[in-house]
Design a protein around this motif. Structure first.
Motif, PDB file in Angstrom:
ATOM      1  N   VAL A  83       0.521  -1.244   0.033  1.00  0.00           N
ATOM      2  CA  VAL A  83      -0.117   0.054   0.012  1.00  0.00           C
ATOM      3  C   VAL A  83       0.887   1.160   0.047  1.00  0.00           C
ATOM      4  O   VAL A  83       0.316   2.420   0.346  1.00  0.00           O
ATOM      5  N   GLY A  84       2.210   1.080  -0.437  1.00  0.00           N
ATOM      6  CA  GLY A  84       3.098   2.208  -0.265  1.00  0.00           C
ATOM      7  C   GLY A  84       3.650   2.900   0.947  1.00  0.00           C
ATOM      8  O   GLY A  84       4.190   3.642   0.597  1.00  0.00           O
ATOM      9  N   THR A  85       3.365   2.172   1.929  1.00  0.00           N
ATOM     10  CA  THR A  85       3.948   2.826   3.261  1.00  0.00           C
ATOM     11  C   THR A  85       5.715   2.542   3.044  1.00  0.00           C
ATOM     12  O   THR A  85       6.303   3.433   3.547  1.00  0.00           O
ATOM     13  N   LEU A  86       5.990   1.326   2.531  1.00  0.00           N
ATOM     14  CA  LEU A  86       7.330   1.201   2.196  1.00  0.00           C
ATOM     15  C   LEU A  86       7.432   0.967   0.751  1.00  0.00           C
ATOM     16  O   LEU A  86       6.630   0.294   0.173  1.00  0.00           O
ATOM     17  N   GLU A  87       8.639   1.241   0.084  1.00  0.00           N
ATOM     18  CA  GLU A  87       8.972   1.063  -1.402  1.00  0.00           C
ATOM     19  C   GLU A  87       9.567  -0.485  -1.210  1.00  0.00           C
ATOM     20  O   GLU A  87      10.179  -1.015  -0.358  1.00  0.00           O
ATOM     21  N   PHE A  88       9.286  -1.051  -2.363  1.00  0.00           N
ATOM     22  CA  PHE A  88       9.926  -2.341  -2.702  1.00  0.00           C
ATOM     23  C   PHE A  88      11.180  -2.731  -2.346  1.00  0.00           C
ATOM     24  O   PHE A  88      11.651  -3.711  -1.692  1.00  0.00           O
ATOM     25  N   THR A 147      -7.874   5.716   4.093  1.00  0.00           N
ATOM     26  CA  THR A 147      -8.482   6.916   4.728  1.00  0.00           C
ATOM     27  C   THR A 147      -7.542   7.971   4.928  1.00  0.00           C
ATOM     28  O   THR A 147      -7.892   9.207   4.975  1.00  0.00           O
ATOM     29  N   GLU A 148      -6.364   7.933   4.676  1.00  0.00           N
ATOM     30  CA  GLU A 148      -5.186   9.141   4.867  1.00  0.00           C
ATOM     31  C   GLU A 148      -4.701   9.379   3.397  1.00  0.00           C
ATOM     32  O   GLU A 148      -4.322  10.536   3.368  1.00  0.00           O
ATOM     33  N   ASP A 149      -4.771   8.441   2.473  1.00  0.00           N
ATOM     34  CA  ASP A 149      -4.298   8.947   1.316  1.00  0.00           C
ATOM     35  C   ASP A 149      -5.480   9.088   0.156  1.00  0.00           C
ATOM     36  O   ASP A 149      -5.481  10.130  -0.680  1.00  0.00           O
ATOM     37  N   MET A 150      -6.085   7.925  -0.321  1.00  0.00           N
ATOM     38  CA  MET A 150      -7.086   7.922  -1.271  1.00  0.00           C
ATOM     39  C   MET A 150      -8.373   8.886  -0.767  1.00  0.00           C
ATOM     40  O   MET A 150      -8.830   9.454  -1.813  1.00  0.00           O
ATOM     41  N   ALA A 151      -8.531   9.183   0.423  1.00  0.00           N
ATOM     42  CA  ALA A 151      -9.633  10.190   0.649  1.00  0.00           C
ATOM     43  C   ALA A 151      -9.348  11.453   0.319  1.00  0.00           C
ATOM     44  O   ALA A 151     -10.199  12.143  -0.086  1.00  0.00           O
ATOM     45  N   ARG A 152      -8.057  11.939   0.199  1.00  0.00           N
ATOM     46  CA  ARG A 152      -7.687  13.080  -0.252  1.00  0.00           C
ATOM     47  C   ARG A 152      -7.511  13.303  -1.725  1.00  0.00           C
ATOM     48  O   ARG A 152      -8.124  14.439  -2.356  1.00  0.00           O
ATOM     49  N   LEU A 153      -7.548  12.008  -2.519  1.00  0.00           N
ATOM     50  CA  LEU A 153      -7.579  12.058  -4.005  1.00  0.00           C
ATOM     51  C   LEU A 153      -9.071  11.895  -4.393  1.00  0.00           C
ATOM     52  O   LEU A 153      -9.253  12.183  -5.445  1.00  0.00           O
ATOM     53  N   TYR A 154      -9.770  11.277  -3.840  1.00  0.00           N
ATOM     54  CA  TYR A 154     -10.958  10.755  -4.246  1.00  0.00           C
ATOM     55  C   TYR A 154     -12.252  11.329  -3.063  1.00  0.00           C
ATOM     56  O   TYR A 154     -12.539  10.175  -2.630  1.00  0.00           O
ATOM     57  N   PRO A 155     -12.183  12.261  -2.894  1.00  0.00           N
ATOM     58  CA  PRO A 155     -13.082  12.754  -1.717  1.00  0.00           C
ATOM     59  C   PRO A 155     -14.665  12.494  -1.860  1.00  0.00           C
ATOM     60  O   PRO A 155     -15.289  12.014  -1.036  1.00  0.00           O
ATOM     61  N   ASP A 156     -14.914  12.252  -2.985  1.00  0.00           N
ATOM     62  CA  ASP A 156     -16.375  12.093  -3.486  1.00  0.00           C
ATOM     63  C   ASP A 156     -16.817  10.502  -3.262  1.00  0.00           C
ATOM     64  O   ASP A 156     -17.831  10.102  -3.324  1.00  0.00           O
ATOM     65  N   LEU A 157     -15.688   9.756  -3.111  1.00  0.00           N
ATOM     66  CA  LEU A 157     -16.094   8.228  -3.194  1.00  0.00           C
ATOM     67  C   LEU A 157     -15.802   7.803  -1.825  1.00  0.00           C
ATOM     68  O   LEU A 157     -16.397   6.525  -1.551  1.00  0.00           O
ATOM     69  N   ILE A 158     -14.969   8.455  -0.973  1.00  0.00           N
ATOM     70  CA  ILE A 158     -14.707   7.939   0.342  1.00  0.00           C
ATOM     71  C   ILE A 158     -15.873   7.229   1.009  1.00  0.00           C
ATOM     72  O   ILE A 158     -15.807   6.069   1.746  1.00  0.00           O
ATOM     73  N   ASN A 159     -16.904   7.923   0.919  1.00  0.00           N
ATOM     74  CA  ASN A 159     -18.470   7.381   1.762  1.00  0.00           C
ATOM     75  C   ASN A 159     -18.784   6.181   0.996  1.00  0.00           C
ATOM     76  O   ASN A 159     -19.682   5.493   1.736  1.00  0.00           O
ATOM     77  N   TYR A 187      11.780   6.397   4.568  1.00  0.00           N
ATOM     78  CA  TYR A 187      10.370   6.038   3.824  1.00  0.00           C
ATOM     79  C   TYR A 187       9.254   6.147   4.749  1.00  0.00           C
ATOM     80  O   TYR A 187       8.262   6.814   4.394  1.00  0.00           O
ATOM     81  N   TRP A 188       9.572   5.877   6.188  1.00  0.00           N
ATOM     82  CA  TRP A 188       8.330   6.159   7.180  1.00  0.00           C
ATOM     83  C   TRP A 188       8.329   7.775   7.150  1.00  0.00           C
ATOM     84  O   TRP A 188       7.076   8.155   7.481  1.00  0.00           O
ATOM     85  N   ILE A 189       9.576   8.322   7.167  1.00  0.00           N
ATOM     86  CA  ILE A 189       9.430  10.011   7.531  1.00  0.00           C
ATOM     87  C   ILE A 189       8.604  10.496   6.389  1.00  0.00           C
ATOM     88  O   ILE A 189       7.900  11.348   6.259  1.00  0.00           O
ATOM     89  N   LEU A 190       9.265  10.016   5.035  1.00  0.00           N
ATOM     90  CA  LEU A 190       8.671  10.862   3.881  1.00  0.00           C
ATOM     91  C   LEU A 190       6.937  10.317   3.759  1.00  0.00           C
ATOM     92  O   LEU A 190       6.236  11.124   3.352  1.00  0.00           O
ATOM     93  N   THR A 191       6.561   9.158   4.258  1.00  0.00           N
ATOM     94  CA  THR A 191       5.262   8.742   4.170  1.00  0.00           C
ATOM     95  C   THR A 191       4.503   9.867   5.316  1.00  0.00           C
ATOM     96  O   THR A 191       3.479  10.149   5.041  1.00  0.00           O
ATOM     97  N   TRP A 192       5.020   9.985   6.396  1.00  0.00           N
ATOM     98  CA  TRP A 192       4.584  10.636   7.302  1.00  0.00           C
ATOM     99  C   TRP A 192       4.396  12.458   6.706  1.00  0.00           C
ATOM    100  O   TRP A 192       3.282  12.853   7.231  1.00  0.00           O
ATOM    101  N   LEU A 193       5.375  12.699   5.924  1.00  0.00           N
ATOM    102  CA  LEU A 193       5.303  13.920   5.797  1.00  0.00           C
ATOM    103  C   LEU A 193       4.339  14.171   4.177  1.00  0.00           C
ATOM    104  O   LEU A 193       3.670  15.258   4.303  1.00  0.00           O
ATOM    105  N   PHE A 194       4.588  13.458   3.598  1.00  0.00           N
ATOM    106  CA  PHE A 194       3.896  13.488   1.973  1.00  0.00           C
ATOM    107  C   PHE A 194       3.117  12.451   1.802  1.00  0.00           C
ATOM    108  O   PHE A 194       2.461  12.652   0.685  1.00  0.00           O
ATOM    109  N   GLY A 195       2.807  11.328   2.508  1.00  0.00           N
ATOM    110  CA  GLY A 195       1.638  10.719   2.128  1.00  0.00           C
ATOM    111  C   GLY A 195       2.319   9.224   1.601  1.00  0.00           C
ATOM    112  O   GLY A 195       3.480   9.375   1.188  1.00  0.00           O
TER     113      GLY A 195
END
Length: 495
Positions: free
Chosen positions: A117-122, A253-265, A481-489
């Motif tokens: 889910v992108g928290t860590l890179e491969f 809830t933290e990343d896709m919700a910002r990009l697709y706000p109309d779909l999160i519900n 990458y943990w820090i990058l995820t916290w800062l930029f998603g």
């Protein structure tokens, strides 16, 4: 002084000639006796080696007899390790390459749920074997079959556009090929579900999540269709399924919700398991804590449910009927892979007939004699110890690998295993991430009061994952990458 120097030179030349003559005679004897069975030590089934120091000829002869001819450059011959998962990779660490010619055969690398889910890179979860241990040979291939009598492994390359077949002779064999996800013979699972085994699975999961949102956002999609596309189902309520569900919930809830706000519900998540509760191996209070947290987050816990069939976009649940889904992740139990399945006529398997059965020293048992096969070991998810069944977890695999590495090192250095004790597992507990920087840690096998849930448990969980990384490079990449995820998603790119 004038007479001493020629005498020393003559002595050196004499020893060299004697050594060459002895080696030549020994090698010829080895060739004549190549297919003969070696003698076993009664205490541990090891090859007998003379300890008499008065005869150099006998010492050299016993060394050649022990190592066979698969590798003439090492005293213990060729060690072939099948698999580079938790067990195989841990075994390779600090392996004695002075006495063993180490060869690793593996098609893939293990997975951390965070990478899907992108928290860590491969690249953070990959440990290149060649770079980590240059003295170890590595072949990216599948081990298809093993001929235990001829001491030969038959393999097929796993490289793209190459399915070349080759064989490897061995003196010592370690089988650590892991296991496959158990589909229980349910129709449609293999074709329609996604699994959590290696990096390619993680990549497919990330792509599928984003595709579901992209598809649901199309103008010609009805709300009913969008509800089906945005239903994310996970089958399996063990630590793997729960951790993935938690990571996926955070991602949505933290990343896709910002990009697709109309779909999160319209998004729903469900965890299905045939067991009455999730995290069945954990303490009861921790199971209840995890269930309560999942329920509050909107993740539906569907325990006591049996999946009857899986279609391309629908689950058929016994008692619930058809349930549409956009993505299905299968994280249930384990079953044998093709290699261990092909060994059924040569070795003993456990009661489930899915795992190789070994003795307390991790040696595979022969099917005809029920005796351990010399120099053939099995560990990790593909193996179980006779009368000492252990769960198929990374913790068990790591401890078995450390034990076997010590055994092989002792064989190389002392030529004796009389004092060695059978493998004993030290249960350090279990842990699982449950989302939103919370986790559950169950260390009751160590102490009855050693259990924790919430933020403190999450810190412990992250620390444990960090320490499980091997290389210094990845120990630096993971926190970055943990820090990058916290800062930029999280990263939502598809590739």
């Amino acid at each position: 002084m004038f007479f001493i120097i020629p005498t020393r030179i003559l002595s050196t030349c004499s020893r060299s000639l004697l050594t060459r003559e002895v080696l030549s005679e020994t090698y010829n004897n080895v060739r004549r006796n190549f297919h003969q069975d070696t003698n076993s030590n009664q205490n541990f089934g090891l090859l007998t080696v003379s300890t008499t120091k008065s005869s150099s000829i006998r010492s050299i002869q016993s060394t050649f007899d022990k190592r066979n001819v698969a590798s003439l450059g090492k005293t213990q011959g060729r060690l072939v390790i099948l698999g580079s998962g938790w067990a195989g990779y841990k075994l390779i660490q600090d392996m004695d390459t002075k006495h063993y010619e180490v060869i690793v055969v593996s098609p893939s690398t293990p997975l951390l749920a965070s990478s899907s889910v992108g928290t860590l890179e491969f690249r953070c979860i990959l440990e290149p074997i060649r770079k980590y241990s240059p003295k170890v040979q590595f072949y990216q291939a599948y081990a298809d079959t093993i001929d235990l009598k001829q001491k030969t492994v038959y393999c097929t390359s796993n490289l793209e556009r190459s399915k070349n077949k080759f064989s490897l002779n061995y003196d010592t064999l370690v089988i650590a090929v892991g296991a496959n996800s158990n589909t229980f013979g349910i129709k449609g699972v293999g074709e329609n579900a996604l699994f959590l085994k290696d990096v390619s699975d993680a990549r497919r999961i990330r792509q599928r999540v984003i595709e579901c949102f992209e598809h649901a956002s199309q103008p010609n999609i009805t709300e009913h269709e969008a509800l089906g596309l945005l239903h994310f189902a996970v089958v399996g309520g063990g630590p793997t399924g729960i951790e993935f569900s938690a990571e996926l919930h955070d991602f949505i809830t933290e990343d896709m919700a910002r990009l697709y706000p109309d779909l999160i519900n319209l998004v729903t998540m469900s965890v299905y398991d045939i067991a009455p509760q999730i995290l069945g191996s954990f303490d009861q209070s921790l199971r209840e804590f995890a269930t309560k947290k999942f329920t509050r987050k909107g993740i539906k816990i569907r325990t006591g449910r049996k999946v009857k069939e899986v279609n391309e976009r629908k689950l058929i649940i016994e008692g619930d009927g058809e349930v549409p889904y956009g993505m299905l992740v299968w994280a249930t139990g384990l079953t044998d892979n093709p290699l261990t399945r092909s060994m059924g006529n040569q070795v003993v398997k456990d009661q489930s007939a899915k795992r190789l059965l070994t003795d307390g020293f991790l040696r595979v048992l022969d099917k005809e004699s029920f005796q351990p096969i010399d120099n053939v070991y099995a560990l990790g998810d593909c193996a179980s110890i006779q009368d000492y069944d252990l769960p198929a977890t990374a913790q068990v695999a790591n401890q078995k690998a450390v034990y076997l590495r010590k055994v092989l090192t002792r064989i190389a250095k002392d030529n004796s295993m009389i004092s060695i004790k059978p493998f004993k597992f030290h249960n350090l507990g279990s842990m699982a991430y449950i989302g939103k920087k919370e986790a559950v840690v169950d260390m009751t096998p160590v102490s009855n009061k050693a259990k924790e849930s919430g933020r403190l448990a999450w810190v412990f969980w992250r620390s444990a994952y960090f320490t499980m990384t091997v290389s210094l490079r990845n120990k630096m990449l993971i926190p970055m990458y943990w820090i990058l995820t916290w800062l930029f998603g999280r990263d939502i790119s598809r590739f």
